[in-house]
Design a protein around this motif. Structure first.
Motif, PDB file in Angstrom:
ATOM      1  N   LYS A 176       9.761  10.811  -6.813  1.00  0.00           N
ATOM      2  CA  LYS A 176       8.565  10.490  -6.028  1.00  0.00           C
ATOM      3  C   LYS A 176       9.008   9.650  -4.836  1.00  0.00           C
ATOM      4  O   LYS A 176       9.323   8.473  -4.966  1.00  0.00           O
ATOM      5  CB  LYS A 176       7.553   9.726  -6.877  1.00  0.00           C
ATOM      6  N   GLU A 177       9.033  10.259  -3.671  1.00  0.00           N
ATOM      7  CA  GLU A 177       9.491   9.562  -2.477  1.00  0.00           C
ATOM      8  C   GLU A 177       8.478   8.501  -2.058  1.00  0.00           C
ATOM      9  O   GLU A 177       7.281   8.760  -1.983  1.00  0.00           O
ATOM     10  CB  GLU A 177       9.702  10.551  -1.332  1.00  0.00           C
ATOM     11  N   ILE A 178       8.968   7.287  -1.812  1.00  0.00           N
ATOM     12  CA  ILE A 178       8.106   6.218  -1.332  1.00  0.00           C
ATOM     13  C   ILE A 178       8.111   6.259   0.186  1.00  0.00           C
ATOM     14  O   ILE A 178       9.114   5.983   0.831  1.00  0.00           O
ATOM     15  CB  ILE A 178       8.577   4.839  -1.842  1.00  0.00           C
ATOM     16  N   LEU A 179       6.970   6.626   0.752  1.00  0.00           N
ATOM     17  CA  LEU A 179       6.838   6.797   2.191  1.00  0.00           C
ATOM     18  C   LEU A 179       6.346   5.511   2.835  1.00  0.00           C
ATOM     19  O   LEU A 179       5.597   4.747   2.231  1.00  0.00           O
ATOM     20  CB  LEU A 179       5.867   7.933   2.500  1.00  0.00           C
ATOM     21  N   VAL A 182       0.818  -1.213   0.000  1.00  0.00           N
ATOM     22  CA  VAL A 182       0.000   0.000   0.000  1.00  0.00           C
ATOM     23  C   VAL A 182       0.853   1.266   0.000  1.00  0.00           C
ATOM     24  O   VAL A 182       0.397   2.333  -0.439  1.00  0.00           O
ATOM     25  CB  VAL A 182      -0.963  -0.009   1.206  1.00  0.00           C
ATOM     26  N   ASP A 183       2.102   1.180   0.476  1.00  0.00           N
ATOM     27  CA  ASP A 183       2.964   2.364   0.556  1.00  0.00           C
ATOM     28  C   ASP A 183       3.164   3.022  -0.803  1.00  0.00           C
ATOM     29  O   ASP A 183       3.240   4.251  -0.900  1.00  0.00           O
ATOM     30  CB  ASP A 183       4.335   1.986   1.120  1.00  0.00           C
ATOM     31  N   VAL A 234      -0.873   1.657   8.628  1.00  0.00           N
ATOM     32  CA  VAL A 234      -1.176   3.009   8.149  1.00  0.00           C
ATOM     33  C   VAL A 234      -1.670   3.924   9.267  1.00  0.00           C
ATOM     34  O   VAL A 234      -1.498   5.152   9.188  1.00  0.00           O
ATOM     35  CB  VAL A 234      -2.202   2.991   6.988  1.00  0.00           C
ATOM     36  N   GLY A 235      -2.286   3.328  10.315  1.00  0.00           N
ATOM     37  CA  GLY A 235      -2.792   4.155  11.403  1.00  0.00           C
ATOM     38  C   GLY A 235      -3.722   5.249  10.888  1.00  0.00           C
ATOM     39  O   GLY A 235      -4.641   4.999  10.118  1.00  0.00           O
TER      40      GLY A 235
END
Length: 368
Positions: A266-269, A38-39, A68-69
């Motif tokens: 695009k940073e993958i968080l 999902v990240d 994900v909280g």
């Protein structure tokens, strides 16, 4: 951005993926040392400033909620917008939602509350460098009723080929039940459409027992709908089998692919976990591998993906494998083409061997 997103936690296909999604959603499947599936989609949506993201949770979503909280790590824990988990509701006489239309029907209240004009519908198991801002601009500039994402690659089992003209307008589709051995415009489960059209489709689909938006609705209405295909360039992977899962993780060991995914701007968080650095012992020998924090390595690791808090003892050999968090490989054990779920234990001198096309899998908490 004038769009909100409905993100499915599962694909409603019977994807076993080696049993790794038996007790977790597809969205929360661990990949790439420290991420969940999902990240990637969440990060692409955040990059495009999509203000509202609703994750449709159907079943076994404890690990997803834990990960994900409230969306803090993606800057989605906002007062009036951001991330929202949409838990399942009981459907009279049928139990939980059986397909996407029933799931979308359960999200009717959330959809009605959105102020944006457009909706993005997406599956969580797609990894590609997609720019949702550009896709929405493409949708609006073509005055499209619906825009679907496509990538030029060989379709997998159950995927759909979209036939398009020289302006990328779709005029036909072909369902590949057993995949195909040629490259074509393969549909990705990412769609943009107006909120009002979505509500109309949900109403029809729920009453008529539809299961798939493209196969059951779009494919029968090309003559009256403006459907456009937005082309995804570069690396693209859809994880819907154990083979795809293994291939993607091994692809990350390719420097060019890894740079395209993680260093494209695009940073993958992901969820931040404070952990000590990995400890490499006197007898550690690591080649062409990715390792997360918190590991203790005293054996040999080659061509492998190692998640957090993995212990590999002296004399152990791990090759071409994926070891999820908390796995322990004891002295003298040998692993080749093995995928372990969380907290698996491989005892001393055990030898587990799979193949490039058929990996040996170890369930969560299993002791071998």
């Amino acid at each position: 951005m004038n769009a909100f997103c409905i993100l499915f936690s599962d694909s409603f296909k019977n994807y076993e993926i080696g049993g790794f999604v038996k007790n977790r959603t597809l969205a929360s499947l661990p990949v790439g040392c420290r991420y969940r599936l999902v990240d990637f989609m969440l990060s692409y949506l955040v990059e495009a400033n999509v203000p509202n993201i609703g994750i449709l949770a159907i079943n076994n979503y404890n690990s997803l909620m834990d990960h994900v909280g409230w969306g803090k790590d993606w800057d989605l824990n906002r007062k009036n917008s951001g991330l929202k988990i949409l838990p399942p509701l009981a459907i009279s006489n049928t139990g939980l939602a059986r397909n996407k239309f029933e799931a979308l029907n359960e999200a009717e209240q959330y959809i009605n509350s959105m102020l944006q004009d457009y909706c993005i519908i997406a599956d969580p198991n797609i990894i590609c460098n997609i720019d949702f801002s550009e896709m929405l601009n493409f949708h609006e500039s073509n005055n499209a009723d619906m825009t679907v994402a496509c990538a030029r690659r060989k379709p997998l089992d159950g995927e759909i080929e979209m036939m398009v003209d020289n302006k990328n307008r779709a005029f036909d589709s072909l369902y590949h039940q057993h995949g195909a051995d040629y490259e074509c415009n393969t549909l990705l489960k990412i769609t943009i459409l107006k909120k009002d059209l979505l509500k109309e489709i949900i109403k029809k689909g729920t009453s008529q027992g539809w299961e798939d938006v493209v196969r059951d609705y779009v494919s029968k209405n090309f003559n009256r709908l403006n459907v456009y295909a937005y082309q995804i360039e570069g690396y693209c992977c859809v994880i819907n089998s154990l083979e795809n899962y293994f291939e993607f993780n091994m692809d990350l060991l390719n420097e060019d692919i890894s740079k395209e995914i993680f260093l494209s701007g695009k940073e993958i968080l992901t969820r931040v976990k404070d952990s000590v650095p990995t400890l490499y012992g006197e007898y550690a020998n690591v080649k062409n591998s990715m390792l997360a924090d918190g590991c203790s390595i005293n054996g040999t690791v080659e061509n492998s993906i190692i998640f957090r808090d993995v212990f590999i003892e002296e004399g152990a050999i791990v090759k071409n494998s994926i070891l999820m968090s908390g796995t322990v490989v004891k002295k003298g054990a040998k692993l080749d083409y093995v995928i372990t779920d969380k907290s698996a234990v491989i005892n001393e001198n055990k030898e587990l061997k799979g193949d490039k096309n058929c990996q040996f899998t170890v369930p969560k908490n299993k002791v071998i």
